[in-house]
Design an enzyme around this catalytic site. Sequence first.
Site, PDB file in Angstrom:
ATOM      1  CG  ASP A 352      -1.823   1.181   1.310  1.00 41.20           C
ATOM      2  OD1 ASP A 352      -2.671   1.317   0.411  1.00 41.20           O
ATOM      3  OD2 ASP A 352      -1.691   1.982   2.258  1.00 41.20           O
ATOM      4  CD  GLU A 405      -2.409   2.435  -3.432  1.00 44.79           C
ATOM      5  OE1 GLU A 405      -3.403   3.151  -3.596  1.00 44.79           O
ATOM      6  OE2 GLU A 405      -1.837   2.331  -2.342  1.00 44.79           O
TER       7      GLU A 405
END
Length: 672
Positions: A352, A405
């Site tokens: 993330d 990401e």
Amino acid sequence: MAKRKTTTSTAETEQPVQPINPDQPVPSETMPDTASTYSNNGVYSRFTDFDIYLFRAGKHHKLYEKFGSHVVEHEGVIGTYFAVWAPSARYISVIGNFNGWDKGSHPLNVRWDSSGIWEVFIPNIGRGETYKYFIVHESGRELEKGDPYAHWWEISPQTACKVWDTYYEWQDQDWMAERKNKNALNAPFSVYEVHLASWRRDPSNPERELSYGEIADALVPYVQDMGFTHVEFMPVMQYPYAPSWGYQITGYYAPSSRFGTPQDFMRLVERLHQAGIGVLLDWVPSHFPGDAHGLYEFDGSHLYEHPDMRKGYHPDWKSYIFNYSRPEVRSFLISNALFWLDRFHADGLRVDAVASMLYLDYSRNAGEWEPNMFGGRENLEAISLFKEINEAVYLHFPDVQTVAEESTAFPGVSRPVYTGGLGFGMKWMMGWMNDTLAYFERDPAFRKFHQDNLTFSTVYAFTENFMLPLSHDEVVYGKQSLVGKMPGDEWQRFANLRLLFSYMFTHSGSKLLFMGGEFGQTSEWKFDASLDWHLLEFAPHKGVAACVKALNALYRNEPAMYERSFTADGFEWIDTSDRENTVITYIRKGNRPEDTLLVVLNMTPIPRSNYRIGAPSAGTYQEIFNSDSSEYYGSGIGNPDPIQSEESPWHGRSQSIRVNIPPLAAVVLKTV
């Protein structure tokens, strides 16, 4: 002697005593066997001198075998060994139900080697015991902290840990032996993104979240039927605050207790594996919350977070950033990445907020950040950490994937470290997602003026190993659901959604779709409520679900859709210039010429009859997919009969075919 059943090691445990399943160290090829008892000035210890060296150098890959609480037999007595890193503490004790939370009865011993590690063996306590660490800082400040390496925690709002283990008799050997082929870059990779608390809830009590076992009962057959190859779970690590969706983690080495035990989560993973479905876990090394029982100011000092708040505090998420320059913190994070792959058999990690780690000025104004040693804005310590994490992951688990990401143009995110890249296996294609959604949100009458927005993606599509994401971030905070973004009346909105998914699945790259999108969830995602499963009773939603199922089957069954998904030789435009009709045509290629697919997209609600297209080769073409099928709530316009190519040059090709193109639809053809 009992043996741990795991694909990563088969080391014997230390004299297991029933009914407790000891969570013993698993030796690796690069570390000495730790099955023996080591001494710290006469105190039982699991640390060797080599462990301490690796920990302090930022190179320890399996700290979960050392730190935390471990049930062992020592000198004929079963008890629990505790170890914690707290170099700024002057006193630490274990407090819990077993001693009435007495801060003075069970102190830890600080190691003699200035490592800052405290440890103790407490006899006659074992699995399930509730505990915390009572820590006194050098200044006299007192804190009560959860164990950073605990495997199980109390359910929020309670904040203590429980002595637990990661012992499990795995029964997914067939998957583990085969997953190198399932996770390969030349294999189909279609990911279903799931938030455990809101995918489905108890129908008789919508406030009640399902357990890991109940989720498995419903999720496994559903994903298998829909044809996704992988499931990605939004963070399952222990998090106290439900509205954070799991991204504010306090227990990095524990699956969330709100759904069950660690073994319950292992069983969920195992059942997915037994059904032939891979499991990716969302992993958050970018920030952590300031909860009093968590990592923040753990020993009274800035231990895990960077002490300079220009590097240690995240203004967007009001949370704290790891100190990537501190070797012990790097060991913590590298070990954590490997922990989920080792003990929980995860098939990959979706990392993330990578961009927030790569840049020192991320979400900061001028004067709120400090340049690196070369005067740039890159976070050199985070960059080197990503490289080390990915090298460690692929060294120990070469058959998994890490997915970044990452939303910027940082070069080489999914390129090997030895070529200068960060070493990820794949990267989210955020540009494709933004451009595609912006295009589809437009009225079809005006799309002809914006066709370049849709076709621009192939300019950079092969600079990385891209995953095409339609994730949870696109259906919250007033952005509407996917079908809610689509223009037109009800029929057109659902036709547009089917067309969007068809474009996504036939475009180069792996795929990710957030839960609910696959059946046209009409409302925005809510983290505290179930998806609207009753919508599947209605034809438009049932049609979208059938279309996504067919697209997954097409993706998995046609080699041209995945064999060259990350290289330019797997994709070729036929025509992007017909703006007036707003028709786009392209080719997908596999390793064999006969596997080539012809894709036709009609971006308007006007059907096109006998539309001529330059053919990839001479032959007879058969329609193998049509998003306008009546089965999918479409109008049923298509090409049921084979189409013979003609020697009539078109689009710069010697052969051409005439096809019927349905409204707001995609058609895929193949030679037979």
